[in-house]
Design an enzyme around this catalytic site. Structure first.
Site, PDB file in Angstrom:
ATOM      1  CG  ASP A 185      -5.977 -12.082  -1.416  1.00  0.00           C
ATOM      2  OD1 ASP A 185      -5.534 -11.383  -2.207  1.00  0.00           O
ATOM      3  OD2 ASP A 185      -5.559 -12.651  -0.043  1.00  0.00           O
TER       4      ASP A 185
ATOM      5  CG  HIS B 186      -0.354 -11.398  -0.993  1.00  0.00           C
ATOM      6  ND1 HIS B 186      -0.718 -10.695  -2.610  1.00  0.00           N
ATOM      7  CD2 HIS B 186      -1.569 -12.217  -1.039  1.00  0.00           C
ATOM      8  CE1 HIS B 186      -1.978 -11.146  -2.959  1.00  0.00           C
ATOM      9  NE2 HIS B 186      -2.469 -11.714  -2.407  1.00  0.00           N
TER      10      HIS B 186
ATOM     11  CD  GLU C  65      -2.299 -20.384   0.343  1.00  0.00           C
ATOM     12  OE1 GLU C  65      -2.269 -19.046   0.350  1.00  0.00           O
ATOM     13  OE2 GLU C  65      -3.040 -21.371   0.282  1.00  0.00           O
ATOM     14  CG  ASP C  66      -0.442 -20.045  -4.290  1.00  0.00           C
ATOM     15  OD1 ASP C  66      -1.139 -20.750  -3.581  1.00  0.00           O
ATOM     16  OD2 ASP C  66      -1.547 -18.693  -5.008  1.00  0.00           O
TER      17      ASP C  66
ATOM     18  CG  ASP D   3     -37.549  12.645   4.312  1.00  0.00           C
ATOM     19  OD1 ASP D   3     -37.915  13.395   3.607  1.00  0.00           O
ATOM     20  OD2 ASP D   3     -37.533  12.876   5.525  1.00  0.00           O
TER      21      ASP D   3
ATOM     22  CG  HIS E  82      -4.823 -11.819  -7.058  1.00  0.00           C
ATOM     23  ND1 HIS E  82      -5.690 -11.116  -6.844  1.00  0.00           N
ATOM     24  CD2 HIS E  82      -3.940 -12.647  -5.378  1.00  0.00           C
ATOM     25  CE1 HIS E  82      -5.410 -10.810  -5.117  1.00  0.00           C
ATOM     26  NE2 HIS E  82      -5.213 -12.168  -4.649  1.00  0.00           N
TER      27      HIS E  82
HETATM   28 MN    MN Z   1      -4.326 -13.477  -2.827  1.00  0.00          MN
END
Ligand code: MN
Length: 680
Positions: free
Chosen positions: A148, A81, A85-86, A267, A57
Site C-alpha cells: 500500500d 484494504h 476505512e473509506d 570503484d 489503487h
Molecule cells: Mn491504501
C-alpha cells in the site's frame, strides 16, 4: 538495483489476473473478480488525487503482491484494504462475503492506518507499534501495508508538496527500515529511493547523473567478469546466472554522507551469481578464488550462518579485472527469493502446491514480538500498556540483528550500549545509526538501527555523564570510573616504594593538600549533614558525597564548596579529577570516633537453597547490626540475590560483616552494592 520506472497508467482487472497467472499463484479467479467488483462498487464515487478512479489503487497494491507471489487471501484482502476505512462496507460484510481470514487481514490493515490524531512523533511511534502488533497476528498484514505504502509513494507527486515531505520522511523512518527487517529488500530499496527523491531532489539528481555517466563503463566491466566466469563454470558443468549490481540511489547517498566519494563507490564493482544448488555455491566460490585473488578478510558465509532476517548468500571480495575490487554474492534461487522478498517469499507457491511454511517465525523481530506479547496477559492489556508508554515518551530502536529495544526519549547510543550489556557500554568507542557514524551524544529516534563499535581498550569517559539519559547508564559509568580509580590506586600501592606519596596523590586525585587545615567529623545524622571543627570554628556543614559515598574508616578528603559547606569524598573518587585545578579548596579530613551509624547497601549473591535468607539475616544480627531493609530475588535459575540496607558503624564493622557472610554455605559474593564491577 535500479528503481522501477514510474508508471501511472491505469490497468484493469486483466492485468491483475495476468500477474496471478504468470506468478503461478493458486487462486480462484472468480473469487478475485468478485473481490474486485465489491471494491469497485464500494469506491465508485471516489477518486485518487491523480484524477483516476480510486479502484486503481487497491488494484495496483494487489498487483504488487501478486508479483511477490503472495497467496489468494492476501490478494483479496489487498483489493478490499481501503473499503472498511473509506466506504460504507464494514468488517462484518467483508467477513460474510470473503471469510474470516480475509476479514482479519483487512481489519489489521485498517487498524494500522486509522490513527491520525497525535502529534507527528507520537503518531509515528503509534503507527510503528500498530504495525508490529499486527505482525504478531499475521505477517501478511504488514506485507499488504508495505505494498500500500509503495503504491502511494509511486504516486506521491499528486500530493501537495509539504505533505510529500512528511510522507517521505515517515517512509524513511518507519516503513523502509521495517521492510528491511523483514528481509524485503526489493521493497525497501524502492521505498527508500522514492522517499529520497522527494526529500533530497538535488542529491538524487546528482546521483542519477553519475550513474548515467558511468553506466557504459560499468556494463562493459560486468560483461568481462560474466564471460570469464561463465566460461569456467561451463567447463565444470555448473549452471548459473550472473547479474551486475548497481547499488540503489539512497544507499549511494548514505555512503556519500559517510564521507566516501563517487570514485570510491564506483570503484567497487559488484556481481551476483545465482545457481540451483547449495553445493554449487561453494563450488563457484572456489572457482572465483582461482580466477581472481580474494581479499581474505572480506569473505562471509551467510549460508552456514544466515542473517536474522533469513538472508543467505556467500559474500567474497576479490581483486577483479583491471585491479578493481569486485564484490561477489553467490546464492541459490531460493536464497535469492528470500533475499529480495524476505518474509513474503514464504507464501510462494511452487508447482501449484501451497508451500508456505511457518519459517517466518525464525525472524528475530517476530520472535521478540512473540516474547513481548507473552509477557502480558491479553492483547487489550498489551495495547493499553503500549498507549501508556506513549505518554512516557519512549522510543523504539533496533539492534543490527533486528531486536527491538525500548528507550526513553532523548536516549543516546551510550544508553543503548549499556542496556545491551554493561561490557558493551564500558568498551563503547563509537556508534553507527542507520549505518552512519554519529557522535555518542546523538539523540536516537524511533526506528533507528543502532550499531555500537567497541574497543577492548575503550572505557567510559566522565563526559558521558553529561548526556546519558538513563539512570542505568549513569550508574554504570560512575561505577566504572570509581572502581577504576581504585584499581589504579591499588596498583600503585603494590609497586609500593617506587612510588612516593606525593606522586601517588598526584596520580590519583592530582591535588596537593594544604597541611594546616584539619577537619574532624564529630557527628553524623541521616540527613548526611555533620557538624565539624575547622581551625576552632564549629558548625560548618559537611556533606558526604553521593558519588563515592564514604563511610567512617575510608581514606577521605574534604572539598570546600561554594556556599554549601564541605563535601567529603574518598581520596580516589574520580570526580576529584575535575577539581584538580582548585587545590586550595581541599582540606584534610579525619574521622572521629562516634557512635553514629551509616546506611550501607549490601548485596549477597548465592546459589539458592532453603533457609538461605534466614541464615544470612541471622549472621548479620550476630554482628549486632540493624537491618533497615531486606530484599530477596532469583536473578537466574538457582541464583539468589539478597539485598540489605544495614546500619553500619564504620569500615571495620562492615568488613567484619562481609567476612562472616562469605562463610555461609552457598554464598558466592558479598559486596557493597555500588562497588561491584562486572569482569569476565
Ligand atoms: Mn491504501
Amino acid at each position: 538495483m535500479l528503481p522501477l520506472e514510474l508508471k501511472i497508467k491505469s490497468r484493469d482487472i486483466d492485468t491483475l489476473i495476468g500477474a496471478i497467472q504468470s506468478n503461478s499463484i493458486n487462486a480462484n479467479i472468480e473469487t478475485i473478480k468478485r473481490a474486485y467488483e465489491t471494491a469497485n462498487e464500494a469506491h465508485k464515487n471516489q477518486q485518487r488525487l491523480s484524477g483516476e478512479p480510486f479502484i486503481v489503487h487497491p488494484m495496483e497494491v494487489a498487483i504488487i503482491l501478486a508479483n511477490l507471489k503472495m497467496d489468494e487471501t492476501t490478494i483479496i484482502a489487498a483489493l478490499l484494504h481501503d473499503t472498511v476505512e473509506d466506504t460504507p462496507i464494514d468488517i462484518n460484510k467483508v467477513k460474510e462475503l470473503f471469510g474470516d481470514e480475509v476479514a482479519l487481514l483487512v481489519d489489521g490493515v485498517t487498524k494500522i492506518s486509522s490513527l491520525k490524531k497525535h502529534t507527528k512523533q507520537k503518531e509515528q511511534a503509534e503507527t510503528l507499534r500498530k504495525m508490529l502488533l499486527a505482525t504478531i497476528q499475521d505477517p501478511r498484514v504488514i506485507i499488504i501495508k508495505l505494498a500500500d505504502k509503495l503504491h502511494n509513494m509511486r504516486t506521491i507527486m499528486f500530493q501537495p508538496e509539504n505533505k510529500q515531505k512528511y510522507i517521505a520522511q515517515e517512509v524513511l523512518d518507519i516503513y523502509a527500515p521495517l521492510a528491511g527487517r523483514l528481509g524485503m529488500s526489493q521493497i525497501r530499496s524502492e521505498l527508500e529511493d522514492l522517499a529520497f527523491k522527494v526529500l533530497y531532489p538535488d542529491d538524487y539528481q546528482a546521483i542519477l547523473e553519475h550513474i548515467k555517466a558511468r553506466r557504459t563503463e560499468l556494463e562493459s566491466y560486468i560483461d568481462t567478469v560474466r564471460n570469464t566466469l561463465l566460461q569456467r563454470l561451463k567447463e565444470l558443468n555448473i549452471e548459473a546466472q550472473i547479474q551486475g549490481r548497481i547499488k540503489h540511489h539512497y544507499s549511494i547517498f548514505k555512503k556519500l554522507q559517510q564521507g566516501r566519494t563517487f570514485d570510491d563507490i564506483f570503484d567497487l564493482r559488484a556481481v551476483r551469481v545465482i545457481t540451483n544448488e547449495v553445493k554449487d555455491c561453494y563450488g563457484i566460490l572456489g572457482i572465483v578464488h582461482t580466477i581472481w585473488t580474494p581479499i581474505p578478510s572480506r569473505f562471509k558465509d551467510y549460508i552456514a550462518v544466515p542473517k536474522s532476517n533469513m538472508y543467505q548468500s556467500l559474500h567474497t571480495t576479490v581483486i577483479g579485472p583491471d585491479g578493481h575490487p569486485l564484490e561477489i554474492q553467490i546464492r541459490t534461487w531460493d536464497m535469492h527469493a528470500t533475499a529480495e522478498m524476505g518474509i513474503a517469499a514464504h507464501w510462494m507457491y511452487k508447482e501449484g502446491i501451497k508451500s508456505f511454511t511457518p519459517k517466518y517465525k525464525s525472524i528475530t523481530i517476530l520472535n521478540n514480538l512473540h516474547e513481548w506479547e507473552n509477557e502480558v496477559r491479553d492483547t487489550r492489556e498489551f495495547i493499553k500498556e503500549l498507549k501508556m508508554d506513549l505518554y512516557e515518551d519512549e522510543i523504539f530502536v533496533f539492534t543490527p540483528k533486528g531486536k527491538i529495544i525500548k528507550l526513553a526519549k532523548g536516549s543516546t547510543p551510550v544508553d543503548f550500549a549499556y542496556l545491551i550489556h554493561t561490557e558493551i557500554g564500558n568498551h563503547c568507542a563509537g556508534a553507527k545509526v542507520n549505518n552512519q557514524l554519529v557522535p555518542l551524544k546523538t539523540e536516537l529516534k524511533s526506528g533507528d538501527i543502532i550499531e555500537i563499535l567497541t574497543n577492548k581498550k575503550g572505557h567510559p569517559s566522565p563526559s558521558w555523564l553529561k548526556f546519558v539519559k538513563s539512570s542505568n547508564a549513569r550508574y554504570k559509568i560512575r561505577n566504572w570510573l570509581r572502581k577504576n580509580a581504585e584499581i589504579e590506586e591499588e596498583h600503585l600501592e603494590k609497586e609500593g616504594k617506587q612510588v612516593s606519596d606525593k606522586n601517588k596523590k598526584e596520580k590519583i586525585a592530582n591535588v596537593s593538600i594544604p597541611e594546616k587545615e584539619l577537619v574532624k567529623i564529630k557527628s553524623y545524622n541521616n540527613k548526611r549533614k555533620v557538624g565539624i571543627t575547622i581551625n576552632g570554628t564549629s558548625n560548618v556543614m559537611i556533606k558526604l558525597s553521593q558519588c563515592c559515598q564514604p563511610i567512617p574508616g575510608d581514606n577521605v578528603i574534604g572539598f570546600i564548596t561554594r556556599g554549601r559547606g564541605i563535601t567529603v569524598h574518598k581520596r580516589n573518587c574520580p570526580s576529584l579529577l575535575r577539581l584538580q585545578n582548585e587545590s586550595e579548596r581541599f582540606v584534610d579530613i579525619k574521622w572521629e570516633q562516634s557512635e553514629s551509624t551509616y546506611p550501607v547497601k549490601l548485596a549477597v549473591e548465592a546459589l539458592d537453597r532453603p533457609n538461605l535468607l534466614k541464615d544470612v539475616a541471622d549472621e548479620i544480627s550476630l554482628t549486632k547490626t540493624n537491618i533497615i531493609k531486606a530484599e530477596a530475588s532469583l536473578v537466574a535459575k538457582d541464583q539468589a540475590m539478597l539485598k540489605f540496607v544495614l546500619e553500619v558503624k564504620g569500615i571495620n564493622h562492615l568488613n567484619d560483616i562481609i567476612k562472616r557472610l562469605k562463610q555461609i554455605r552457598n554464598v558466592t559474593h558479598v559486596y557493597k552494592l555500588n562497588e561491584k564491577v562486572v569482569l569476565k
